[in-house]
Design a protein around this motif. Structure first.
Motif, mmCIF file in Angstrom:
data_model
loop_
_atom_site.group_PDB
_atom_site.id
_atom_site.type_symbol
_atom_site.label_atom_id
_atom_site.label_comp_id
_atom_site.label_asym_id
_atom_site.label_seq_id
_atom_site.Cartn_x
_atom_site.Cartn_y
_atom_site.Cartn_z
ATOM 1 N N PRO A 153 0.832 -1.205 0.000
ATOM 2 C CA PRO A 153 0.000 0.000 0.000
ATOM 3 C C PRO A 153 0.870 1.261 0.000
ATOM 4 C CG PRO A 153 -0.701 -1.540 1.714
ATOM 5 C CD PRO A 153 0.612 -2.030 1.197
ATOM 6 N N SER A 154 0.440 2.261 -0.728
ATOM 7 C CA SER A 154 1.146 3.534 -0.755
ATOM 8 C C SER A 154 0.851 4.323 0.520
ATOM 9 C CB SER A 154 0.723 4.347 -1.973
ATOM 10 O OG SER A 154 -0.645 4.667 -1.861
ATOM 11 N N MET A 155 1.642 5.369 0.729
ATOM 12 C CA MET A 155 1.472 6.189 1.923
ATOM 13 C C MET A 155 0.066 6.780 1.991
ATOM 14 S SD MET A 155 3.730 9.466 3.260
ATOM 15 C CE MET A 155 5.233 8.734 2.669
ATOM 16 N N GLY A 156 -0.440 7.250 0.837
ATOM 17 C CA GLY A 156 -1.792 7.804 0.805
ATOM 18 C C GLY A 156 -2.840 6.771 1.154
ATOM 19 N N SER A 157 -2.621 5.513 0.736
ATOM 20 C CA SER A 157 -3.561 4.437 1.060
ATOM 21 C C SER A 157 -3.549 4.133 2.554
ATOM 22 C CB SER A 157 -3.215 3.176 0.262
ATOM 23 O OG SER A 157 -3.379 3.395 -1.123
ATOM 24 N N TRP A 158 -2.352 4.154 3.145
ATOM 25 C CA TRP A 158 -2.276 3.962 4.597
ATOM 26 C C TRP A 158 -3.033 5.076 5.332
ATOM 27 C CZ3 TRP A 158 -1.147 -0.273 7.115
ATOM 28 C CH2 TRP A 158 -0.252 -1.204 6.579
ATOM 29 N N MET A 159 -2.902 6.305 4.846
ATOM 30 C CA MET A 159 -3.627 7.434 5.462
ATOM 31 C C MET A 159 -5.131 7.238 5.329
ATOM 32 S SD MET A 159 -1.506 9.798 6.629
ATOM 33 C CE MET A 159 0.191 10.372 6.398
ATOM 34 N N SER A 160 -5.567 6.804 4.148
ATOM 35 C CA SER A 160 -6.991 6.561 3.930
ATOM 36 C C SER A 160 -7.496 5.456 4.851
ATOM 37 C CB SER A 160 -7.223 6.175 2.459
ATOM 38 O OG SER A 160 -8.553 5.778 2.241
ATOM 39 N N TYR A 161 -6.712 4.386 4.961
ATOM 40 C CA TYR A 161 -7.070 3.265 5.828
ATOM 41 C C TYR A 161 -7.163 3.700 7.286
ATOM 42 C CZ TYR A 161 -5.982 -0.987 8.586
ATOM 43 O OH TYR A 161 -5.961 -1.980 9.518
ATOM 44 N N GLY A 162 -6.195 4.504 7.715
ATOM 45 C CA GLY A 162 -6.151 4.878 9.122
ATOM 46 C C GLY A 162 -7.091 5.998 9.510
ATOM 47 N N LEU A 163 -7.244 6.984 8.629
ATOM 48 C CA LEU A 163 -7.967 8.206 9.005
ATOM 49 C C LEU A 163 -9.200 8.485 8.163
ATOM 50 C CD1 LEU A 163 -4.869 10.539 9.534
ATOM 51 C CD2 LEU A 163 -6.198 9.361 11.305
ATOM 52 N N GLY A 164 -9.298 7.880 6.993
ATOM 53 C CA GLY A 164 -10.442 8.154 6.131
ATOM 54 C C GLY A 164 -10.384 9.559 5.556
ATOM 55 N N SER A 165 -11.506 10.012 5.015
ATOM 56 C CA SER A 165 -11.587 11.340 4.406
ATOM 57 C C SER A 165 -12.371 12.272 5.307
ATOM 58 C CB SER A 165 -12.246 11.265 3.032
ATOM 59 O OG SER A 165 -12.367 12.545 2.453
ATOM 60 N N GLU A 166 -12.088 13.561 5.191
ATOM 61 C CA GLU A 166 -12.882 14.561 5.917
ATOM 62 C C GLU A 166 -14.146 14.909 5.144
ATOM 63 O OE1 GLU A 166 -10.199 17.517 8.378
ATOM 64 O OE2 GLU A 166 -9.535 17.503 6.293
ATOM 65 N N ASN A 167 -14.257 14.423 3.900
ATOM 66 C CA ASN A 167 -15.390 14.749 3.049
ATOM 67 C C ASN A 167 -15.888 13.466 2.388
ATOM 68 O OD1 ASN A 167 -17.171 15.608 1.043
ATOM 69 N ND2 ASN A 167 -15.942 17.387 0.478
ATOM 70 N N ASN A 168 -17.091 13.025 2.733
ATOM 71 C CA ASN A 168 -17.613 11.769 2.197
ATOM 72 C C ASN A 168 -17.906 11.829 0.705
ATOM 73 O OD1 ASN A 168 -17.549 10.251 4.564
ATOM 74 N ND2 ASN A 168 -19.533 11.005 5.246
ATOM 75 N N ASN A 169 -17.884 13.041 0.132
ATOM 76 C CA ASN A 169 -18.166 13.182 -1.299
ATOM 77 C C ASN A 169 -16.907 13.177 -2.156
ATOM 78 O OD1 ASN A 169 -20.951 13.391 -0.821
ATOM 79 N ND2 ASN A 169 -20.787 15.581 -0.437
ATOM 80 N N LEU A 170 -15.755 13.067 -1.520
ATOM 81 C CA LEU A 170 -14.489 13.035 -2.243
ATOM 82 C C LEU A 170 -13.618 11.909 -1.685
ATOM 83 C CD1 LEU A 170 -13.658 16.866 -2.409
ATOM 84 C CD2 LEU A 170 -14.221 15.396 -4.354
ATOM 85 N N PRO A 171 -12.720 11.371 -2.502
ATOM 86 C CA PRO A 171 -11.832 10.314 -2.006
ATOM 87 C C PRO A 171 -10.889 10.858 -0.930
ATOM 88 C CG PRO A 171 -11.762 10.495 -4.420
ATOM 89 C CD PRO A 171 -12.474 11.694 -3.918
ATOM 90 N N ALA A 172 -10.363 9.969 -0.123
ATOM 91 C CA ALA A 172 -9.374 10.369 0.876
ATOM 92 C C ALA A 172 -8.002 10.586 0.240
ATOM 93 C CB ALA A 172 -9.274 9.312 1.970
ATOM 94 N N PHE A 173 -7.787 10.012 -0.950
ATOM 95 C CA PHE A 173 -6.456 9.976 -1.565
ATOM 96 C C PHE A 173 -6.587 10.261 -3.058
ATOM 97 C CE2 PHE A 173 -2.876 6.689 -2.671
ATOM 98 C CZ PHE A 173 -2.019 7.719 -3.025
#
Length: 484
Positions: free
Chosen positions: A175-195
């Motif tokens: 997993p890339s760093m952005g994927s780890w961030m998405s996995y751990g923290l998710g997005s602040e906006n449900n209408n946009l991807p976390a990464f």
């Protein structure tokens, strides 16, 4: 006649089945919006890990990573070595090289002639940081950034080095760093991807970037980076086909979700649930993405700040502006790749063009975030996968030379998001070849980025094939000296 009646009855049953099923699927889709992990299929151990996040109060809420693909020379950017000019053409002493590994491009050279920067350096800011004349705009914001001159890595070729920075391993399928961030923290906006991922290319010698760099690896597919294109449709295939209404799309997705849910109940494959979530995200993005990517409402002052190229989709300047818009709208991790930094020859000319591409927009991003009150909570990173040698590759003249790959010491900079501003960290020797103070390994860098986001890099793990993995593998320490 009997056959026709039978087919009619089957059709009626199918219609009734789908129509009744879709009534429940609407609430299922709503549930996936309100409870993002409803279909995640996480184990109880993973749920405990996720429940603990963030592990402590974060300094940064989001990351913008300006990756300079191909490895810009630190000796023409932020690591000033006047002695290289004084000893131009002399052979690199063996006492400095110490038999260290070389690439196949220079391993056969009989001599290693030192070459100083064609460009001058000046000191700027309260820290009196040395900045090359190639980066006049970055020089103006030097009091807002932290220059790290002591980065190092084991990888000596582009693909493994780039993959190492992005995934914590030199091989793919992690997993890339952005994927780890998405996995751990998710997005602040449900209408946009976390990464989200943005690509641009300069005029210099380019190295390729591949989807494995923003892959979810063994994490759920919903954590893969979403690549934006430079076409009229920033996210390909997001729009509805001609003649399809929004209500038709909703009905279609509900029925697909119903069938996928039946599949999941039969086979238990978590990828099926990830597919349901991805369909729902795409539906929500149909409204959010066009609004976020529209730069027509940006004031003239912002266009002037980034430069006129910010209005040309796919340019580095346009991607920097888009990164700010995505970030301020809640995207957790925005990854830019700018290709063209691989100067094995004609470095003075090619690097000047690359620097011109990125200097103004990179500095503008810092200024723009700062004046909007977003810099303190947004971590901005600028740098490549390794550095460049202090000796010339091939033939040399004062105004035309090339540099080979150098993983032993190179420079990056960071800004905002809990990093000390106006700071220069780490030192290299007078030859710019070896680190003499405060080394920072790639895993240390990754651990520090996670720390700034409120994550203990040793505790963010995922069990795969019987082993718990993490971004930093079994290495890495937080570089506390550069933190506020």
């Amino acid at each position: 006649m009997e056959k026709e009646l039978l087919e009619h009855g089957l059709n009626q049953n199918r219609r009734k089945f789908l129509s009744k099923l879709s009534l429940g699927v609407g609430s299922m889709a709503l549930g996936s919006l309100l409870i993002p992990d409803l279909f995640s299929g996480k184990s109880s151990a993973e749920e405990e890990i996720m429940a603990a996040l963030p592990h402590f109060a974060p300094k940064a809420k989001r990351v913008i990573y300006l990756f300079q693909n191909g490895a810009p020379s630190q000796l023409e950017s932020f690591d000033y070595k006047p002695m290289l000019r004084e000893r131009m053409g002399e052979d690199l002493p063996e006492s400095i090289r110490k038999g260290q590994r070389l690439t196949g491009m220079t391993a056969g050279q009989s001599t290693f002639p030192l070459v100083g920067s064609y460009y001058g350096f000046q000191q700027y800011g309260e820290a009196r940081a040395w900045v090359s004349d190639l980066f006049p705009h970055t020089a103006k914001v030097v009091d807002d950034i932290c220059i790290v001159k002591s980065m190092h890595t084991e990888a000596i070729n582009h693909d493994p080095a780039l993959t190492f920075f992005q995934t914590g391993a030199q091989v793919g399928n992690r997993p890339s760093m952005g994927s780890w961030m998405s996995y751990g923290l998710g997005s602040e906006n449900n209408n946009l991807p976390a990464f989200c991922v943005l690509l641009s290319r300069g005029k210099g010698n380019g190295q390729g970037v591949y989807s494995k760099l923003w892959s979810n690896g063994f994490l759920d597919a919903v954590h893969q980076g979403v690549q934006f294109s430079n076409s009229e449709d920033p996210v390909l295939y997001l729009g509805d086909p001609d003649g399809m209404k929004r209500t038709d799309r909703r009905r279609m997705l509900d029925q697909i979700a119903a069938l996928n849910q039946m599949n999941f109940e039969q086979f238990g494959d978590p990828e099926i649930q990830a597919k349901i979530q991805q369909y729902e995200m795409a539906f929500r993005m149909q409204t959010a993405v066009p609004e976020v990517t529209d730069v027509s409402k940006e004031p003239d002052s912002v266009v002037k700040l980034y430069g006129p190229e910010c209005l040309v989709p796919g340019t580095y300047a346009a991607n920097c502006l888009l990164a700010r818009k995505l970030s301020e709208n809640g995207v957790r991790f925005v990854q830019l790749y700018h290709q063209g930094w691989d100067q094995h020859g004609n470095l003075p000319n090619e690097m000047a063009g690359q620097a011109k591409d990125v200097d103004q927009a990179s500095a503008a991003l810092i200024t723009d975030l700062k004046q909007r009150g977003l810099l303190d909570e947004t971590l901005v990173i600028w740098g490549g996968e390794f550095g460049r040698t202090n000796y010339c590759q091939g033939k040399m003249s004062a105004d035309n030379y090339g540099r080979d790959h150098h993983p032993r010491a190179f420079s990056i900079w960071m800004a905002g998001g809990g990093v000390k501003s106006g700071m220069v960290y780490g030192e290299t020797d007078d030859f710019g070849y070896n680190i003499t103070k405060d080394p920072v390994h790639v895993h240390d860098f990754q651990a520090t980025v996670l720390h700034l986001m409120g994550i203990d890099h040793e505790r963010l793990t995922y069990k795969h094939l019987g082993r718990r993995y993490r971004l930093t593998d079994v290495h890495g320490k937080v570089v506390k000296d550069i933190l506020v």
